[in-house]
Enzyme design. Structure first.
Site, mmCIF file in Angstrom:
data_model
loop_
_atom_site.group_PDB
_atom_site.id
_atom_site.type_symbol
_atom_site.label_atom_id
_atom_site.label_comp_id
_atom_site.label_asym_id
_atom_site.label_seq_id
_atom_site.Cartn_x
_atom_site.Cartn_y
_atom_site.Cartn_z
ATOM 1 N N SER A 1 64.347 7.291 39.867
ATOM 2 C CA SER A 1 64.188 8.546 39.111
ATOM 3 C C SER A 1 65.535 9.182 38.784
ATOM 4 O O SER A 1 65.740 9.701 37.679
ATOM 5 C CB SER A 1 63.289 9.529 39.865
ATOM 6 O OG SER A 1 63.722 9.710 41.182
ATOM 7 N N ASP B 1 57.567 8.849 52.034
ATOM 8 C CA ASP B 1 56.199 8.851 51.516
ATOM 9 C C ASP B 1 55.150 8.525 52.576
ATOM 10 O O ASP B 1 53.957 8.738 52.355
ATOM 11 C CB ASP B 1 56.080 7.840 50.361
ATOM 12 C CG ASP B 1 57.019 8.200 49.225
ATOM 13 O OD1 ASP B 1 57.066 9.379 48.870
ATOM 14 O OD2 ASP B 1 57.716 7.303 48.713
ATOM 15 N N HIS C 1 58.268 3.407 44.111
ATOM 16 C CA HIS C 1 59.080 4.630 44.243
ATOM 17 C C HIS C 1 58.130 5.777 44.619
ATOM 18 O O HIS C 1 57.391 5.667 45.586
ATOM 19 C CB HIS C 1 59.823 4.824 42.909
ATOM 20 C CG HIS C 1 60.896 5.873 42.916
ATOM 21 N ND1 HIS C 1 61.449 6.400 44.054
ATOM 22 C CD2 HIS C 1 61.538 6.505 41.880
ATOM 23 C CE1 HIS C 1 62.375 7.297 43.719
ATOM 24 N NE2 HIS C 1 62.443 7.379 42.410
HETATM 25 N N1 CMX Z 1 55.449 -4.161 53.007
HETATM 26 C C1 CMX Z 1 55.458 -5.497 52.774
HETATM 27 N N2 CMX Z 1 56.521 -6.175 52.333
HETATM 28 C C2 CMX Z 1 57.652 -5.471 52.131
HETATM 29 C C3 CMX Z 1 57.722 -4.090 52.366
HETATM 30 C C4 CMX Z 1 56.557 -3.429 52.808
HETATM 31 N N3 CMX Z 1 56.532 -2.124 53.022
HETATM 32 N N4 CMX Z 1 58.965 -3.677 52.064
HETATM 33 C C5 CMX Z 1 59.650 -4.759 51.649
HETATM 34 N N5 CMX Z 1 58.858 -5.841 51.689
HETATM 35 C C6 CMX Z 1 59.180 -7.197 51.251
HETATM 36 C C7 CMX Z 1 59.626 -7.154 49.803
HETATM 37 O O1 CMX Z 1 58.502 -7.070 48.926
HETATM 38 C C8 CMX Z 1 60.438 -8.412 49.698
HETATM 39 O O2 CMX Z 1 59.545 -9.491 49.580
HETATM 40 P P1 CMX Z 1 59.865 -10.762 48.626
HETATM 41 O O3 CMX Z 1 61.176 -11.293 49.098
HETATM 42 O O4 CMX Z 1 58.696 -11.642 48.823
HETATM 43 O O5 CMX Z 1 59.952 -10.198 47.220
HETATM 44 C C9 CMX Z 1 61.118 -8.468 51.062
HETATM 45 O O6 CMX Z 1 60.308 -7.692 51.952
HETATM 46 C C10 CMX Z 1 62.524 -7.926 51.079
HETATM 47 O O7 CMX Z 1 62.515 -6.612 50.578
HETATM 48 P P2 CMX Z 1 63.685 -5.594 50.956
HETATM 49 O O8 CMX Z 1 64.968 -6.139 50.448
HETATM 50 O O9 CMX Z 1 63.595 -5.228 52.383
HETATM 51 O O10 CMX Z 1 63.237 -4.301 50.141
HETATM 52 P P3 CMX Z 1 63.583 -3.922 48.634
HETATM 53 O O11 CMX Z 1 64.903 -3.224 48.627
HETATM 54 O O12 CMX Z 1 63.404 -5.079 47.743
HETATM 55 O O13 CMX Z 1 62.420 -2.889 48.302
HETATM 56 C C11 CMX Z 1 60.990 -1.048 48.662
HETATM 57 C C12 CMX Z 1 62.402 -1.588 48.822
HETATM 58 C C13 CMX Z 1 60.968 0.427 49.039
HETATM 59 C C14 CMX Z 1 60.553 -1.176 47.190
HETATM 60 C C15 CMX Z 1 60.035 -1.863 49.573
HETATM 61 O O14 CMX Z 1 60.397 -1.683 50.918
HETATM 62 C C16 CMX Z 1 58.575 -1.534 49.367
HETATM 63 O O15 CMX Z 1 57.927 -2.123 48.493
HETATM 64 N N6 CMX Z 1 58.005 -0.581 50.201
HETATM 65 C C17 CMX Z 1 56.640 -0.136 50.006
HETATM 66 C C18 CMX Z 1 56.561 0.863 48.858
HETATM 67 C C19 CMX Z 1 57.194 2.174 49.233
HETATM 68 O O16 CMX Z 1 56.947 2.746 50.286
HETATM 69 N N7 CMX Z 1 58.023 2.730 48.320
HETATM 70 C C20 CMX Z 1 58.602 4.075 48.496
HETATM 71 C C21 CMX Z 1 60.116 4.062 48.705
HETATM 72 C C22 CMX Z 1 60.654 5.474 48.825
HETATM 73 C C23 CMX Z 1 60.609 6.187 47.500
HETATM 74 O O17 CMX Z 1 61.313 5.747 46.557
HETATM 75 O O18 CMX Z 1 59.858 7.144 47.347
#
Ligand code: CMX
Length: 434
Positions: A241, A373, A271
């Site tokens: 954002s 969140d 996000h």
């Molecule tokens: N549940 C399951 N798998 C997850 C996960 C979760 N909560 N968080 C990360 N992973 C997975 C990723 O999808 C990724 O999988 P692949 O390699 O198969 O694609 C792997 O773990 C590595 O990811 P990462 O490098 O640790 O995390 P990213 O920086 O790529 O992503 C985020 C960060 C927030 C998008 C991710 O942790 C996520 O999807 N979380 C759940 C959604 C969420 O809570 N978002 C809110 C974030 C805060 C905000 O912006 O408001």
């Protein structure tokens, strides 16, 4: 010129000159190197922009102009009898790089109350949308509809000297922030409360007035809104954002265009939309176990089921943070103080114990801990705001304070058009061979 604007100009304009000189003298100093992995993984960890309002430390969490959330909870002005900081205070801090006095905060409150009028065509436009339109779509569309009021766009059309860009941008930033609670409350009451709208009360602070227009006059909900709207404001510049707002603003698009773009990014489930997804996930979890409070074993089983279906566990993980989000902790402390016996809060606490070890055991996730969140929804439900599709709008109203104060700084320091280079994979293959 209003006092706040004068104070901003007194700080921002000399800093802009200082920055120009700094870049001239130090422009060729090398600050880092990056890898093919970083280019392919969303530029994470690559320094590519400057954001003055806040800085995120992976282990410690967010600091706003150097202050952590616990420090700000202690130092920022509060409403009489309140323990939670007023969002006006964190806005002042981000804008001025200085802690506000009580008078400074009152001045911001008064400015926002004075500027909060929303033109009728915005409500008419909202009324033309089906009520089933997601509240974030309505919110972003309403911000765009407000663009008719842009002081910057009008001034630019007339002819505006570059050095004066910040001045009409200040007006847009202040007017837009002032109008957001009215717009958001209208959407909420339109969709969920049979179009029965509540007039603002200009005597209330910004957050309390927002709570009032939403239809929640319970003092504890007002406390929650003050905390909520303070902790969601900013998370340095690279989150979707903030980055989208900054990027679009770099084309000299006004605050309305820029912020609407930022909100479209906040509406993504990775996000800000994660706050509604968390509640949906918890309610589905409960429903899966016949609406009973699930045991830790059942939570573990449900987490594994979620992962086996190729879904993420919402509210857990973060692109930068590597510890429990201090914004999660601030909300947990609020819950412990005001609603320790709440059933959903207890489930959230159990999820906090169960989820991180399971996510860690996947071996690929960089941060198994909860983010902001994971907690916000249960606090809202406690006070009766159960319509979780609306939650990201609340996040958006708060996020405006950070991304729009950054946008104002962008114009004050003559931040340039953002235009990173891009390459093809073929080019990458060649680089790797070399
Ligand atoms: N549940 C399951 N798998 C997850 C996960 C979760 N909560 N968080 C990360 N992973 C997975 C990723 O999808 C990724 O999988 P692949 O390699 O198969 O694609 C792997 O773990 C590595 O990811 P990462 O490098 O640790 O995390 P990213 O920086 O790529 O992503 C985020 C960060 C927030 C998008 C991710 O942790 C996520 O999807 N979380 C759940 C959604 C969420 O809570 N978002 C809110 C974030 C805060 C905000 O912006 O408001």
């Amino acid at each position: 010129m209003d006092k706040l604007k004068e104070e901003f100009a007194r700080r921002a304009l000399p800093f802009s000159a200082q920055l120009k000189e700094f870049i001239k003298t130090n422009g060729d100093v090398v600050i880092g190197q990056y890898t093919i992995d970083q280019v392919y993984s969303g530029m994470k960890g690559m320094i590519g922009m400057v954001t003055e309002t806040s800085k995120l430390d992976p282990d410690e969490g967010i600091r706003f102009r150097g202050y952590s959330i616990p420090e700000l909870t202690a130092k920022l002005p509060k409403a009489p009898g309140g323990a939670e900081p007023l969002p006006e205070g964190i806005f002042y801090l981000m804008l001025m790089n200085e802690l506000p006095t009580d008078d400074d905060v009152t001045n911001v409150s008064n400015q926002w109350a004075r500027r909060s009028n929303v033109p009728k065509h915005v409500f008419d436009m909202l009324d033309a949308l089906p009520k089933t339109t997601h509240p974030m779509t309505q919110f972003s569309a309403a911000v765009l509809a407000l663009q008719t009021e842009s002081v910057f766009a009008a001034a630019y059309r007339k002819g505006l000297n570059k050095k004066d860009y910040w001045d009409p941008m200040y007006e847009d930033v202040m007017n837009l922030i002032a109008r957001l609670p009215r717009v958001a409350a209208y959407i909420y009451r339109r969709v969920y409360k049979n179009d029965v709208h509540i007039e603002p009360d200009p005597k209330l602070d910004w957050a309390a007035n927002f709570a009032h227009m939403l239809g929640y006059d319970d003092y504890d909900f007002k406390r929650l809104m003050r905390l909520y709207l303070t902790i969601h404001v900013d998370h340095e510049g690279g989150n979707v954002s903030a980055h989208a707002t900054h990027l679009v603003g770099s084309a000299l698009s006004d605050a309305y265009y820029s912020f609407s773009s930022g909100m479209n990014g906040l509406a993504g489930p990775l996000h800000g939309l994660a706050n509604q997804e968390v509640v949906r996930w918890i309610l589905d979890l409960k429903a899966y176990y016949n609406d009973q409070v699930p045991t830790k074993e059942q939570i573990a089983e449900y987490v594994k089921k979620t992962l086996s279906e190729g879904k993420v566990v919402p509210g857990y993980g973060h692109a930068v943070l590597r510890k429990t989000d201090p914004r999660y902790i601030a909300q947990r402390e609020f819950a412990l103080k005001y609603m320790p016996d709440d059933e959903l809060f207890k489930i959230v606490q159990n999820i906090y114990e169960v989820v991180p070890p399971i996510l860690s055991s996947m071996g690929k996730i960089k941060n198994p801990w909860p983010n902001v969140d994971a907690h916000s929804g249960v606090l809202l439900i406690h006070y009766g705001m159960v319509e979780y599709d609306f939650y990201t709008v609340l996040f958006g109203v708060s996020r405006a304070l950070g991304v729009l104060s950054s946008l104002l700084w962008d114009r004050a320091v003559a931040s340039p058009l953002e235009r990173p280079g891009s390459v093809t994979s073929e080019w990458m293959f060649e680089q790797a061979k070399k």
